[in-house]
Scaffold this motif. Sequence first.
Motif, short mmCIF file in Angstrom:
data_model
loop_
_atom_site.label_atom_id
_atom_site.label_comp_id
_atom_site.label_asym_id
_atom_site.label_seq_id
_atom_site.Cartn_x
_atom_site.Cartn_y
_atom_site.Cartn_z
N GLN A 749 0.66 -0.94 -0.11
CA GLN A 749 0.21 0.47 -0.01
C GLN A 749 1.11 0.87 -0.14
OE1 GLN A 749 -2.34 -0.76 3.65
NE2 GLN A 749 -3.84 -1.34 2.46
N LEU A 750 1.70 1.52 0.98
CA LEU A 750 2.94 2.08 0.68
C LEU A 750 3.43 2.91 -0.51
CD1 LEU A 750 3.84 4.38 2.12
CD2 LEU A 750 5.83 3.07 3.13
N ARG A 751 3.69 1.03 -1.10
CA ARG A 751 4.36 1.50 -2.43
C ARG A 751 3.19 1.87 -3.14
NH1 ARG A 751 8.80 -3.37 -3.33
NH2 ARG A 751 9.61 -3.17 -0.85
N THR A 752 2.45 2.25 -3.65
CA THR A 752 1.42 2.19 -4.45
C THR A 752 0.63 4.01 -3.68
OG1 THR A 752 -0.68 0.67 -3.16
CG2 THR A 752 0.81 0.29 -5.11
N GLY A 753 1.71 4.50 -3.25
CA GLY A 753 0.93 5.95 -2.37
C GLY A 753 0.01 6.27 -2.07
N LYS A 754 -0.04 5.36 -0.97
CA LYS A 754 -1.27 4.88 0.04
C LYS A 754 -0.49 5.28 1.55
CE LYS A 754 -4.08 2.74 -2.94
NZ LYS A 754 -5.06 1.67 -3.30
N PRO A 755 0.37 6.12 1.94
CA PRO A 755 0.94 5.63 2.95
C PRO A 755 -0.04 5.84 3.80
CG PRO A 755 1.31 8.38 2.24
CD PRO A 755 0.12 7.05 0.95
N GLY A 756 -1.65 7.07 4.48
CA GLY A 756 -2.62 6.52 5.34
C GLY A 756 -3.26 5.38 5.51
N GLU A 757 -3.13 4.50 4.60
CA GLU A 757 -4.03 3.59 4.71
C GLU A 757 -2.85 2.39 5.13
OE1 GLU A 757 -5.94 1.22 1.24
OE2 GLU A 757 -6.86 3.76 1.07
N CYS A 758 -1.78 2.35 4.62
CA CYS A 758 -0.64 1.44 5.00
C CYS A 758 -0.64 1.55 6.76
CB CYS A 758 0.66 2.11 4.59
SG CYS A 758 2.79 0.74 5.22
N LEU A 759 -0.28 3.37 7.04
CA LEU A 759 -0.23 3.98 8.45
C LEU A 759 -0.67 2.49 9.56
CD1 LEU A 759 2.00 4.49 10.23
CD2 LEU A 759 -0.09 6.51 10.26
N THR A 760 -2.17 2.72 8.85
CA THR A 760 -3.52 2.28 9.62
C THR A 760 -3.74 0.86 10.06
OG1 THR A 760 -5.16 3.39 9.08
CG2 THR A 760 -5.76 1.41 10.18
N GLN A 761 -2.94 0.42 8.47
CA GLN A 761 -2.53 -1.61 8.45
C GLN A 761 -1.79 -2.21 9.51
OE1 GLN A 761 -4.48 -3.06 5.32
NE2 GLN A 761 -2.79 -4.97 4.78
N ILE A 762 -0.91 -0.94 8.99
CA ILE A 762 -0.23 -1.56 9.85
C ILE A 762 0.82 -1.61 11.14
CG2 ILE A 762 2.06 0.00 9.88
CD1 ILE A 762 2.97 -3.40 9.10
N ARG A 763 -0.30 -0.20 11.61
CA ARG A 763 -0.11 0.03 13.55
C ARG A 763 -1.37 -1.85 13.66
NH1 ARG A 763 -0.11 6.38 14.28
NH2 ARG A 763 2.15 6.53 14.62
N SER A 764 -2.15 -1.75 13.22
CA SER A 764 -3.28 -2.79 14.20
C SER A 764 -3.05 -4.00 14.26
CB SER A 764 -4.63 -2.85 12.78
OG SER A 764 -5.07 -3.50 13.45
N SER A 765 -2.20 -4.58 12.72
CA SER A 765 -1.37 -5.66 12.48
C SER A 765 -0.22 -5.95 13.36
CB SER A 765 -0.62 -6.21 10.79
OG SER A 765 -2.39 -5.91 9.93
N MET A 766 0.36 -5.12 13.95
CA MET A 766 1.55 -4.94 14.68
C MET A 766 0.84 -5.92 16.07
SD MET A 766 4.77 -3.01 14.12
CE MET A 766 4.10 -1.53 14.02
N GLY A 767 -0.43 -4.50 16.32
CA GLY A 767 -0.50 -4.55 17.54
C GLY A 767 -0.97 -5.59 18.04
N VAL A 768 -1.46 -6.87 16.60
CA VAL A 768 -1.87 -8.27 16.98
C VAL A 768 -0.52 -8.93 17.71
CG1 VAL A 768 -2.91 -10.55 16.08
CG2 VAL A 768 -4.56 -8.29 16.24
#
Length: 906
Positions: A749-768
């Motif tokens: 997602q980050l590589r396709t220019g979607k840093p906001g979506e990337c940040l939401t997903q990576i933080r949620s997943s790392m929390g799990v």
Amino acid sequence: MPLGSRALDILSFLASHPGELKTNDEIVKQVWPNTFVDEANLRVHLSALRKALGDSQGSPRFISNVPGRGYAFIAPLERDNRAASVRVAPLANSHSGRFPARIFGREESIAGIAGQLAKERLVTICGPGGIGKSTLAKAVLSRCAADLDAVWIDLSEIGNGVLVPTVVASELGILIRTDNIVRDISAHLDARNVVVVLDSCEHVVEHAAEFAEALLDQTISPRVLTTSREPLRARGERVYRLQPLGLPPSAATAAAALVSPAVQLFVDRADACLGGYELSDADAPYVAEICSRLDGIALAIELAAGRLESLGVAALSRSLSDCFRVLSRGRRTALPRHQTLRATIDWSYLRLPPPEQQALKELSVLPGGFTGGAARAVISGGEADDLLAALVSKSLLVADTHCGEPVYRLLDTTRLYASEKLADAGEFSVVMSSFSEHLIALLEAAEGEIYSVSMDEWSQDFAQQVPGLRAALEWSFGNAGNILRAVRLTVAALPLLFRLSLLDECLVAVTKALGHLDARPDLDERSRMKLYAALGWPQMRSTDASKHGIGAWTTALHIAEKLGDVDYQLRAMWALWVDAINRGEPRPALELVGRYLAVAPSSPDRADVIIGRRMHGATLHWLGRHAEAVDELRMMLAEYETVPDGRHSVRFQFDQRVTARIILARCLWVLGEEDAALREIAETIRHALDIRHHLSLSNVLAEAACPIALLAGRNDLAAEYIELLREHTKALSLDVWNTYADCFEAELQLRTGKPGECLTQIRSSMGVLVGAGFTLFQTIFQTTEAKALAASGCLEEALAAINAALGRCASSGERWCLPELHRVKGHIEAQAAGGGPSALAAFEAALESALIDKAEGWKRLIVEDIAQCRAALAAAQADEFVIERRGDGGMHAPPIIPAGDPSVPS
């Protein structure tokens, strides 16, 4: 000629027995049955008969008399085949003569049976009750109507098989005047192109077989078509086994479901019942479930569709657990045995001899397919093989003989019926106990084979034991079961459950068994040790089971040391090592490897030492000692080839070749051999698929395929691997690896220019992952978080994130991605005003780490960054400079510097 009816009857009787002397009593009995007649009356009628024939008593040409004994017909007889055919009665029953307007999924069967009737004279349509044998027979007659006359004989109401010829004669309209009824029927039908249908022969099968043989022996042209739940086993019989209607896929759309004949029948009957019905996509899964639960049995499907007046499709699907109550309203004009589903099975069951009834009841505890061995374990009386053969013959048991040893199966409706009978007899617990003991003995004896042999080479399909194992465990742990037997069965099943990756079910059974043993210390420490070892397995996939890991394996290790069990000491130390690795703590992991290698030489399995070398090689990789790791892993793989395939995928959860090659591929990429790394991954995936070990496949996708495809800049390949990982781990409830897929997708997602979506997903997943205690990849995932923050303009948060990752590496000893952490920090620093010197310092720290670790893969990413950074500083641009960003977020190699030029631009 003028002749009275009695005189004609006497002539017919004598002429049908030419040359035979018939006594006065025999003639009277035939012509005046159940009536007292004086012999004088007989002589009167014979005198009239002689007069009509122009015969004399002194020189008889037709009828001679032996005084005091009787009469005989003496004239020569010749059959006139040119005579007009005797009229054959039409189909006699109210439902015959009207062939089904629509029949579903039987075209091949109709053609096959019609073809057999054209060549053979005796054909039996055989199958279980309600499958549609009579309907199919009528359809066959309809197909053959232009070539064959037909007589339909319903035998279902006959209580005594001796009456079969009498019923046939009655349907044909033959007035029987002799003792040999079959001969009269044969004379009536001979030279006629006619098919006699004997419907529902199963309860008079012996007499039906005798009648069919006799009829065919005494005639030339007639054919016999029978329907029965078992073959007649008559001479010349051809048996056509009618199969259930074809079933739809379980999660079908309406269009896909309607390809199934079973669904077509349901929809047709529902339409008739409701005055209009069309299958929708919403209803399709429920209808598919209904048809599957009813085994494609036509009568059951018709009865189910008839209940839609009072039940919706979804409610009907849910109610079929009590199908005998629900399916109880057939057509008013249907035969009594077809009015309800229970009556249909009653018809078969009540006609079984007691040993077969008992065997059917006992077999009801076996769900799904089962072998002869399982059947013999539960059948209590008689010769089990003979009883199985009898039940198969009578269409109460299905036998699949295509793969060597037969696999048997009760239709679900039959099994439910028989299980009710078993429960009513109070015998369920006794039979289930026998079955549970059979499973324990089978699985204990097969432990080595399940451990060590590929599933394709198993001596039997142990996976088919799973439905029975589930049923036995549920009963054993229940109120009527035996908890100690449940514990033994759970322990015996551990290798199979793990080999088939049924970890959820394993966890449930293990937890119940441990609840019993923990409350009774020293009752069975060896079983408790094995159960605690198994309790550690589910933590490899469950994001809410981290508490099971270290505690379970520590307890297992303590018991193993107390018992002196080297095998389980090694398993436990291996598991604790895995836990340390998964927490991203390679230093304590290295200590555990040392303990493992100290115990391994005392194991009788020399592969245990080799596996210790794999653990050592993997630990070296996480510590950044990649070249040493490659040497260790290659030696390990070479040595592992010299030992027989063992049970190591069960003892140590994963196929050992796969796990070694995962780390080898990672090391190859870090050392700069990218193409070799990608080839290694592709080959390892193929191997995991070949051996059908689901955990190993998930492991290679999560720990090698996805991250290395991203590091190599192969975004399309990465997306393919991520999707495969997601689908595979979701289907198997492997939560941790499924969460890994989310993290890898965030990088895309980050590589396709979607840093906001990337940040939401990576933080949620790392929390799990942190909550589950799986922080093996936390540092590399933190680089994705930091890059997303930087791309969103949050530079301070980005620096905080990357510094946290660097601090974690410093405390744990993790170094495998340390150069990348410094490199990402350099990019973040470069975006800050006046951050050029700080960026250069970060890049140089990255290069130093890469040189120490001989990490050419990381080095190639770093040298271009250093060149650009120094060029920017030399140009003395304004307060800030921006290193030209790669469009993909940075987690892959830029154009590669030739290997022959390792120098850094000065």
